[in-house]
Design a protein around this motif. Structure first.
Motif, PDB file in Angstrom:
ATOM      1  N   CYS A   1       1.037  -1.990   0.018  1.00 40.30           N
ATOM      2  CA  CYS A   1       0.287   0.835   0.049  1.00 40.30           C
ATOM      3  C   CYS A   1       0.789   1.687   0.072  1.00 40.30           C
ATOM      4  O   CYS A   1       0.822   2.021  -1.137  1.00 40.30           O
ATOM      5  N   GLU A   2       2.004   1.222   0.991  1.00 40.86           N
ATOM      6  CA  GLU A   2       2.585   2.704   1.206  1.00 40.86           C
ATOM      7  C   GLU A   2       2.828   2.762  -0.062  1.00 40.86           C
ATOM      8  O   GLU A   2       3.326   4.012  -0.703  1.00 40.86           O
ATOM      9  N   TYR A   3       4.461   1.881  -0.885  1.00 39.06           N
ATOM     10  CA  TYR A   3       4.876   1.756  -2.366  1.00 39.06           C
ATOM     11  C   TYR A   3       4.125   2.445  -2.771  1.00 39.06           C
ATOM     12  O   TYR A   3       4.183   3.250  -3.856  1.00 39.06           O
ATOM     13  N   PHE A   4       2.613   2.144  -3.269  1.00 44.39           N
ATOM     14  CA  PHE A   4       1.940   2.252  -4.658  1.00 44.39           C
ATOM     15  C   PHE A   4       0.897   3.391  -4.102  1.00 44.39           C
ATOM     16  O   PHE A   4       0.618   4.230  -5.491  1.00 44.39           O
ATOM     17  N   GLN A   5       0.876   4.082  -2.633  1.00 46.14           N
ATOM     18  CA  GLN A   5       0.403   5.480  -2.639  1.00 46.14           C
ATOM     19  C   GLN A   5       1.216   6.334  -3.028  1.00 46.14           C
ATOM     20  O   GLN A   5       0.713   7.602  -3.726  1.00 46.14           O
ATOM     21  N   GLU A   6       2.443   6.256  -3.333  1.00 47.36           N
ATOM     22  CA  GLU A   6       3.128   6.883  -3.524  1.00 47.36           C
ATOM     23  C   GLU A   6       2.841   7.293  -5.463  1.00 47.36           C
ATOM     24  O   GLU A   6       3.806   8.558  -6.131  1.00 47.36           O
ATOM     25  N   LYS A   7       3.204   6.307  -5.853  1.00 45.40           N
ATOM     26  CA  LYS A   7       2.244   6.336  -7.756  1.00 45.40           C
ATOM     27  C   LYS A   7       1.045   6.878  -7.520  1.00 45.40           C
ATOM     28  O   LYS A   7       0.745   6.588  -8.946  1.00 45.40           O
ATOM     29  N   TYR A   8       0.157   7.082  -6.311  1.00 42.39           N
ATOM     30  CA  TYR A   8      -0.988   7.230  -6.719  1.00 42.39           C
ATOM     31  C   TYR A   8      -2.204   6.519  -7.097  1.00 42.39           C
ATOM     32  O   TYR A   8      -2.876   6.254  -7.687  1.00 42.39           O
ATOM     33  N   ILE A   9      -1.679   5.790  -7.029  1.00 41.81           N
ATOM     34  CA  ILE A   9      -2.310   4.452  -6.881  1.00 41.81           C
ATOM     35  C   ILE A   9      -3.251   2.873  -5.678  1.00 41.81           C
ATOM     36  O   ILE A   9      -2.351   3.495  -4.721  1.00 41.81           O
ATOM     37  N   PHE A  10      -4.354   3.414  -5.503  1.00 42.59           N
ATOM     38  CA  PHE A  10      -4.594   2.704  -4.103  1.00 42.59           C
ATOM     39  C   PHE A  10      -5.355   1.784  -3.856  1.00 42.59           C
ATOM     40  O   PHE A  10      -5.871   1.218  -4.440  1.00 42.59           O
ATOM     41  N   LEU A  11      -4.913   0.925  -2.845  1.00 41.94           N
ATOM     42  CA  LEU A  11      -4.769  -1.080  -3.099  1.00 41.94           C
ATOM     43  C   LEU A  11      -5.489  -1.163  -1.502  1.00 41.94           C
ATOM     44  O   LEU A  11      -5.591  -0.436  -0.697  1.00 41.94           O
ATOM     45  N   ASN A  12      -6.688  -1.868  -1.921  1.00 41.24           N
ATOM     46  CA  ASN A  12      -7.509  -2.010  -0.983  1.00 41.24           C
ATOM     47  C   ASN A  12      -7.522  -3.713  -0.800  1.00 41.24           C
ATOM     48  O   ASN A  12      -8.407  -4.600  -1.445  1.00 41.24           O
ATOM     49  N   PRO A  13      -7.185  -4.336   0.270  1.00 40.68           N
ATOM     50  CA  PRO A  13      -7.107  -5.916   0.626  1.00 40.68           C
ATOM     51  C   PRO A  13      -8.828  -6.542   0.642  1.00 40.68           C
ATOM     52  O   PRO A  13      -9.151  -5.688   1.726  1.00 40.68           O
ATOM     53  N   ILE A  14      -8.528  -7.189   0.327  1.00 37.71           N
ATOM     54  CA  ILE A  14     -10.381  -7.904   0.544  1.00 37.71           C
ATOM     55  C   ILE A  14      -9.635  -9.710   0.743  1.00 37.71           C
ATOM     56  O   ILE A  14      -9.366 -10.373  -0.171  1.00 37.71           O
ATOM     57  N   LEU A  15     -10.456  -9.953   1.725  1.00 35.74           N
ATOM     58  CA  LEU A  15      -9.966 -10.780   2.085  1.00 35.74           C
ATOM     59  C   LEU A  15     -11.522 -12.025   1.459  1.00 35.74           C
ATOM     60  O   LEU A  15     -12.389 -12.161   2.297  1.00 35.74           O
ATOM     61  N   VAL A  16     -10.978 -12.997   1.028  1.00 33.33           N
ATOM     62  CA  VAL A  16     -12.374 -13.641   0.757  1.00 33.33           C
ATOM     63  C   VAL A  16     -12.489 -15.042   1.324  1.00 33.33           C
ATOM     64  O   VAL A  16     -12.647 -14.641   2.311  1.00 33.33           O
TER      65      VAL A  16
END
Length: 213
Positions: free
Chosen positions: A22-37
């Protein structure tokens, strides 16, 4: 900002996405949302049936068409109803196998905002990117054993998926106190994303695909 829903099969992978990706991609303006199946009406985690996870992936792709949906599932132990499982190419190359299965999953889900991804062969393979970090949590003697295992293969992702010799089984054999939920993400954080990407080409390619959305 680009949004990406990342379906994961366990708490370790969920924490890894939150704490490392998440932290890595936020710097690229990409927000990751993990979802547990969801695996049942009362439980979460694990890919025990493709039919069950397909419904969840399809629903998310449809209800949030402005976002992307991807997966972080283990190649090791995939259920028998997984698309392409019964028609795998006759090859010892794990990358050919995983790319074939990802292609079949992508075709089966059938949404343009879906990015299929499987870990080769499982999350623990990433930890073989730097076995030395195990010395900080366990007896230092396990490092030479794990490094010896790593040296037998071209990369961490080549460590095989046999029920007795998969990455997680190898770790547990020499490090019985290893607990995936407790130690997995902590070890990965200690190794660092750069090192993991250098060692694990398929994992690296998945991140490139997300960066290039």
């Amino acid at each position: 900002m680009i949004r990406v829903h990342v379906f994961v099969e366990g708490q370790t992978e969920e924490t890894f996405v939150k704490e490392v990706l998440c932290e890595y991609f936020q710097e690229k303006y990409i927000f990751l949302n993990p979802i547990l199946v969801n695996t049942s009406s009362t439980g979460k985690g694990g890919v025990v049936s493709y039919a069950k996870i397909k419904r969840q992936l399809d629903r998310k792709c449809r209800e949030d068409k402005t976002a992307f949906v991807t997966t972080m599932f283990d190649l090791y132990g995939l259920p028998n109803d997984f698309p392409g499982r019964d028609s795998l190419p006759n090859t010892n190359d794990p990358f050919q196998k995983v790319e074939y299965l990802e292609q079949k999953m992508g075709q089966d889900i059938g949404h343009t905002n879906f990015i299929p991804n499987l870990l080769v062969h499982e999350f623990e393979a990433l930890l073989y990117s730097q076995p030395q970090v195990f010395a900080e949590w366990f007896d230092a003697s396990v490092v030479s054993i794990l490094q010896g295992d790593r040296n037998k293969f071209l990369s961490p992702e080549h460590i095989n998926d046999d029920p007795l010799t998969a990455p997680s089984k190898r770790i547990l054999k020499c490090c019985q106190e290893y607990d995936k939920v407790l130690h997995g993400s902590l070890l990965a954080i200690e190794i660092g994303l750069d090192t993991i990407r250098q060692q694990c080409q398929h994992f690296h390619q998945w991140l490139l695909n997300l960066e290039n959305i």
